[in-house]
Write a protein that holds these residues in place. Structure first.
Motif, PDB file in Angstrom:
ATOM      1  N   GLN A  25     -16.602 114.321 -64.201  1.00  0.00           N
ATOM      2  CA  GLN A  25     -15.190 114.318 -64.594  1.00  0.00           C
ATOM      3  C   GLN A  25     -14.311 114.910 -63.496  1.00  0.00           C
ATOM      4  OE1 GLN A  25     -14.235 115.855 -68.498  1.00  0.00           O
ATOM      5  NE2 GLN A  25     -16.143 115.049 -69.341  1.00  0.00           N
ATOM      6  N   ARG A  26     -14.800 116.011 -62.872  1.00  0.00           N
ATOM      7  CA  ARG A  26     -14.018 116.654 -61.814  1.00  0.00           C
ATOM      8  C   ARG A  26     -13.826 115.721 -60.632  1.00  0.00           C
ATOM      9  NH1 ARG A  26     -17.041 120.824 -60.923  1.00  0.00           N
ATOM     10  NH2 ARG A  26     -17.960 120.157 -58.959  1.00  0.00           N
ATOM     11  N   HIS A  27     -14.910 115.085 -60.196  1.00  0.00           N
ATOM     12  CA  HIS A  27     -14.814 114.174 -59.044  1.00  0.00           C
ATOM     13  C   HIS A  27     -13.961 112.951 -59.369  1.00  0.00           C
ATOM     14  CE1 HIS A  27     -17.174 116.456 -56.345  1.00  0.00           C
ATOM     15  NE2 HIS A  27     -18.327 116.245 -56.924  1.00  0.00           N
ATOM     16  N   ALA A  28     -14.095 112.425 -60.569  1.00  0.00           N
ATOM     17  CA  ALA A  28     -13.288 111.255 -60.953  1.00  0.00           C
ATOM     18  C   ALA A  28     -11.807 111.612 -60.963  1.00  0.00           C
ATOM     19  CB  ALA A  28     -13.733 110.732 -62.319  1.00  0.00           C
ATOM     20  N   LEU A  29     -11.467 112.745 -61.560  1.00  0.00           N
ATOM     21  CA  LEU A  29     -10.068 113.162 -61.611  1.00  0.00           C
ATOM     22  C   LEU A  29      -9.542 113.451 -60.203  1.00  0.00           C
ATOM     23  CD1 LEU A  29      -7.525 113.930 -63.118  1.00  0.00           C
ATOM     24  CD2 LEU A  29      -8.521 116.201 -63.513  1.00  0.00           C
ATOM     25  N   ALA A  30     -10.317 114.182 -59.410  1.00  0.00           N
ATOM     26  CA  ALA A  30      -9.888 114.509 -58.041  1.00  0.00           C
ATOM     27  C   ALA A  30      -9.693 113.244 -57.209  1.00  0.00           C
ATOM     28  CB  ALA A  30     -10.904 115.436 -57.385  1.00  0.00           C
ATOM     29  N   THR A  31     -10.558 112.268 -57.368  1.00  0.00           N
ATOM     30  CA  THR A  31     -10.429 111.008 -56.633  1.00  0.00           C
ATOM     31  C   THR A  31      -9.143 110.289 -57.016  1.00  0.00           C
ATOM     32  OG1 THR A  31     -12.825 110.776 -56.399  1.00  0.00           O
ATOM     33  CG2 THR A  31     -11.503 108.757 -56.218  1.00  0.00           C
ATOM     34  N   MET A  32      -8.850 110.211 -58.310  1.00  0.00           N
ATOM     35  CA  MET A  32      -7.622 109.548 -58.756  1.00  0.00           C
ATOM     36  C   MET A  32      -6.385 110.278 -58.237  1.00  0.00           C
ATOM     37  SD  MET A  32      -8.594 106.870 -60.256  1.00  0.00           S
ATOM     38  CE  MET A  32      -7.079 106.319 -60.982  1.00  0.00           C
ATOM     39  N   LEU A  33      -6.429 111.597 -58.239  1.00  0.00           N
ATOM     40  CA  LEU A  33      -5.291 112.371 -57.737  1.00  0.00           C
ATOM     41  C   LEU A  33      -5.118 112.189 -56.232  1.00  0.00           C
ATOM     42  CD1 LEU A  33      -5.835 115.606 -59.844  1.00  0.00           C
ATOM     43  CD2 LEU A  33      -3.986 113.930 -60.121  1.00  0.00           C
ATOM     44  N   ARG A  34      -6.221 112.122 -55.512  1.00  0.00           N
ATOM     45  CA  ARG A  34      -6.141 111.887 -54.062  1.00  0.00           C
ATOM     46  C   ARG A  34      -5.587 110.495 -53.773  1.00  0.00           C
ATOM     47  NH1 ARG A  34     -11.447 114.887 -54.081  1.00  0.00           N
ATOM     48  NH2 ARG A  34     -10.863 116.968 -53.320  1.00  0.00           N
ATOM     49  N   LEU A  35      -5.986 109.521 -54.571  1.00  0.00           N
ATOM     50  CA  LEU A  35      -5.456 108.171 -54.396  1.00  0.00           C
ATOM     51  C   LEU A  35      -3.952 108.131 -54.652  1.00  0.00           C
ATOM     52  CD1 LEU A  35      -8.294 106.032 -56.020  1.00  0.00           C
ATOM     53  CD2 LEU A  35      -7.659 106.122 -53.586  1.00  0.00           C
ATOM     54  N   ALA A  36      -3.454 109.075 -55.446  1.00  0.00           N
ATOM     55  CA  ALA A  36      -2.010 109.180 -55.705  1.00  0.00           C
ATOM     56  C   ALA A  36      -1.334 110.068 -54.651  1.00  0.00           C
ATOM     57  CB  ALA A  36      -1.777 109.741 -57.099  1.00  0.00           C
ATOM     58  N   ALA A 108       1.889 121.682 -69.811  1.00  0.00           N
ATOM     59  CA  ALA A 108       1.388 120.427 -70.378  1.00  0.00           C
ATOM     60  C   ALA A 108      -0.040 120.596 -70.871  1.00  0.00           C
ATOM     61  CB  ALA A 108       1.450 119.316 -69.336  1.00  0.00           C
ATOM     62  N   PHE A 109      -0.364 119.793 -71.871  1.00  0.00           N
ATOM     63  CA  PHE A 109      -1.727 119.717 -72.397  1.00  0.00           C
ATOM     64  C   PHE A 109      -2.114 118.246 -72.457  1.00  0.00           C
ATOM     65  CE2 PHE A 109      -4.566 118.923 -75.968  1.00  0.00           C
ATOM     66  CZ  PHE A 109      -5.632 119.737 -75.614  1.00  0.00           C
ATOM     67  N   PHE A 110      -3.278 117.925 -71.889  1.00  0.00           N
ATOM     68  CA  PHE A 110      -3.815 116.573 -71.946  1.00  0.00           C
ATOM     69  C   PHE A 110      -5.175 116.639 -72.624  1.00  0.00           C
ATOM     70  CE2 PHE A 110      -0.666 116.227 -68.687  1.00  0.00           C
ATOM     71  CZ  PHE A 110      -0.186 114.940 -68.789  1.00  0.00           C
ATOM     72  N   ASP A 117      -3.233 107.996 -65.448  1.00  0.00           N
ATOM     73  CA  ASP A 117      -1.896 107.494 -65.117  1.00  0.00           C
ATOM     74  C   ASP A 117      -0.809 108.399 -65.712  1.00  0.00           C
ATOM     75  OD1 ASP A 117      -3.023 105.403 -63.741  1.00  0.00           O
ATOM     76  OD2 ASP A 117      -2.662 103.913 -65.316  1.00  0.00           O
ATOM     77  N   GLN A 118      -1.018 108.854 -66.932  1.00  0.00           N
ATOM     78  CA  GLN A 118      -0.045 109.743 -67.573  1.00  0.00           C
ATOM     79  C   GLN A 118      -0.003 111.092 -66.864  1.00  0.00           C
ATOM     80  OE1 GLN A 118      -0.975 109.998 -71.727  1.00  0.00           O
ATOM     81  NE2 GLN A 118      -0.452 107.865 -72.122  1.00  0.00           N
ATOM     82  N   ILE A 120      -0.832 111.724 -63.690  1.00  0.00           N
ATOM     83  CA  ILE A 120      -0.214 111.523 -62.375  1.00  0.00           C
ATOM     84  C   ILE A 120       1.301 111.397 -62.514  1.00  0.00           C
ATOM     85  CG2 ILE A 120       0.010 109.879 -60.457  1.00  0.00           C
ATOM     86  CD1 ILE A 120      -3.095 109.489 -60.757  1.00  0.00           C
ATOM     87  N   ASP A 121       1.754 110.644 -63.494  1.00  0.00           N
ATOM     88  CA  ASP A 121       3.189 110.505 -63.729  1.00  0.00           C
ATOM     89  C   ASP A 121       3.823 111.860 -64.038  1.00  0.00           C
ATOM     90  OD1 ASP A 121       5.649 108.886 -64.232  1.00  0.00           O
ATOM     91  OD2 ASP A 121       5.349 109.646 -66.275  1.00  0.00           O
ATOM     92  N   PHE A 122       3.181 112.638 -64.895  1.00  0.00           N
ATOM     93  CA  PHE A 122       3.672 113.974 -65.229  1.00  0.00           C
ATOM     94  C   PHE A 122       3.764 114.845 -63.982  1.00  0.00           C
ATOM     95  CE2 PHE A 122       2.767 118.411 -66.115  1.00  0.00           C
ATOM     96  CZ  PHE A 122       3.800 118.725 -66.982  1.00  0.00           C
ATOM     97  N   LEU A 123       2.710 114.843 -63.170  1.00  0.00           N
ATOM     98  CA  LEU A 123       2.706 115.660 -61.952  1.00  0.00           C
ATOM     99  C   LEU A 123       3.794 115.225 -60.982  1.00  0.00           C
ATOM    100  CD1 LEU A 123      -1.146 115.876 -61.393  1.00  0.00           C
ATOM    101  CD2 LEU A 123       0.366 117.770 -62.060  1.00  0.00           C
ATOM    102  N   GLN A 124       3.919 113.935 -60.776  1.00  0.00           N
ATOM    103  CA  GLN A 124       4.933 113.440 -59.843  1.00  0.00           C
ATOM    104  C   GLN A 124       6.335 113.818 -60.304  1.00  0.00           C
ATOM    105  OE1 GLN A 124       3.710 109.318 -59.765  1.00  0.00           O
ATOM    106  NE2 GLN A 124       2.603 109.598 -57.852  1.00  0.00           N
ATOM    107  N   ARG A 125       6.613 113.647 -61.584  1.00  0.00           N
ATOM    108  CA  ARG A 125       7.945 113.988 -62.107  1.00  0.00           C
ATOM    109  C   ARG A 125       8.219 115.486 -61.988  1.00  0.00           C
ATOM    110  NH1 ARG A 125       8.068 113.535 -67.327  1.00  0.00           N
ATOM    111  NH2 ARG A 125       5.988 112.704 -67.610  1.00  0.00           N
ATOM    112  N   ASN A 126       7.269 116.316 -62.389  1.00  0.00           N
ATOM    113  CA  ASN A 126       7.493 117.743 -62.442  1.00  0.00           C
ATOM    114  C   ASN A 126       7.390 118.437 -61.091  1.00  0.00           C
ATOM    115  OD1 ASN A 126       7.909 118.725 -65.387  1.00  0.00           O
ATOM    116  ND2 ASN A 126       6.475 117.024 -65.465  1.00  0.00           N
ATOM    117  N   LEU A 127       6.498 117.978 -60.251  1.00  0.00           N
ATOM    118  CA  LEU A 127       6.413 118.582 -58.915  1.00  0.00           C
ATOM    119  C   LEU A 127       7.585 118.139 -58.063  1.00  0.00           C
ATOM    120  CD1 LEU A 127       2.582 118.448 -58.290  1.00  0.00           C
ATOM    121  CD2 LEU A 127       3.979 120.470 -58.796  1.00  0.00           C
TER     122      LEU A 127
END
Length: 135
Positions: A25-36, A108-110, A117-118, A120-127
């Motif tokens: 789960q950690r690697h999958a999430l980190a990979t998606m975040l890096r792709l963003a 936030a809580f997920f 996608d949700q 990443i959208d949250f992070l992009q908007r808030n950061l």
């Protein structure tokens, strides 16, 4: 290596700390975040995340699971980090239904499984908003 940042940063330069004990789960999430286009550092538990937190790195957001092995869980990690940095964006993820309790501790809580996608959208908007306000 510490990512170099300048005054014209956007969310693509944001540095995230992901604390998740499940390796897949950690690697999958980190990979998606890096792709963003986020810079991502990974921790296998809260203690490791806290060591990274106390390093010279400057994190813009913490994304942490709640239940992890070790002396400390993700909620304790959030409380420690919040007490020393009011500017960091705190995101809690869990398979447990903790949404009501998380309103006090994090922005936030997920619920797992995470809709990346949700997130990443949250992070992009808030950061992006944080950086616009000089954060």
């Amino acid at each position: 290596m510490v990512p170099q940042r300048n005054g014209d940063d956007d969310t693509a330069q944001s540095v995230l700390l992901v604390a998740e004990d499940d390796l897949m789960q950690r690697h999958a999430l980190a990979t998606m975040l890096r792709l963003a286009s986020f810079h991502v550092y990974e921790a296998a538990n809260a203690e490791e995340a806290l060591r990274l937190w106390h390093s010279p790195l400057k994190f813009d957001a913490l994304i942490t699971d709640v239940e992890m092995p070790g002396e400390m869980d993700g909620l304790q990690l959030v409380d420690i980090i919040r007490s020393s940095d009011q500017q960091i964006l705190l995101v809690v993820v869990s398979g447990l239904d903790l949404a009501r309790q998380m309103r006090v501790r994090s922005q936030a809580f997920f619920r797992k499984p995470i809709e990346t996608d949700q997130l990443i959208d949250f992070l992009q908007r808030n950061l992006g908003r944080k950086k616009d306000n000089g954060g």
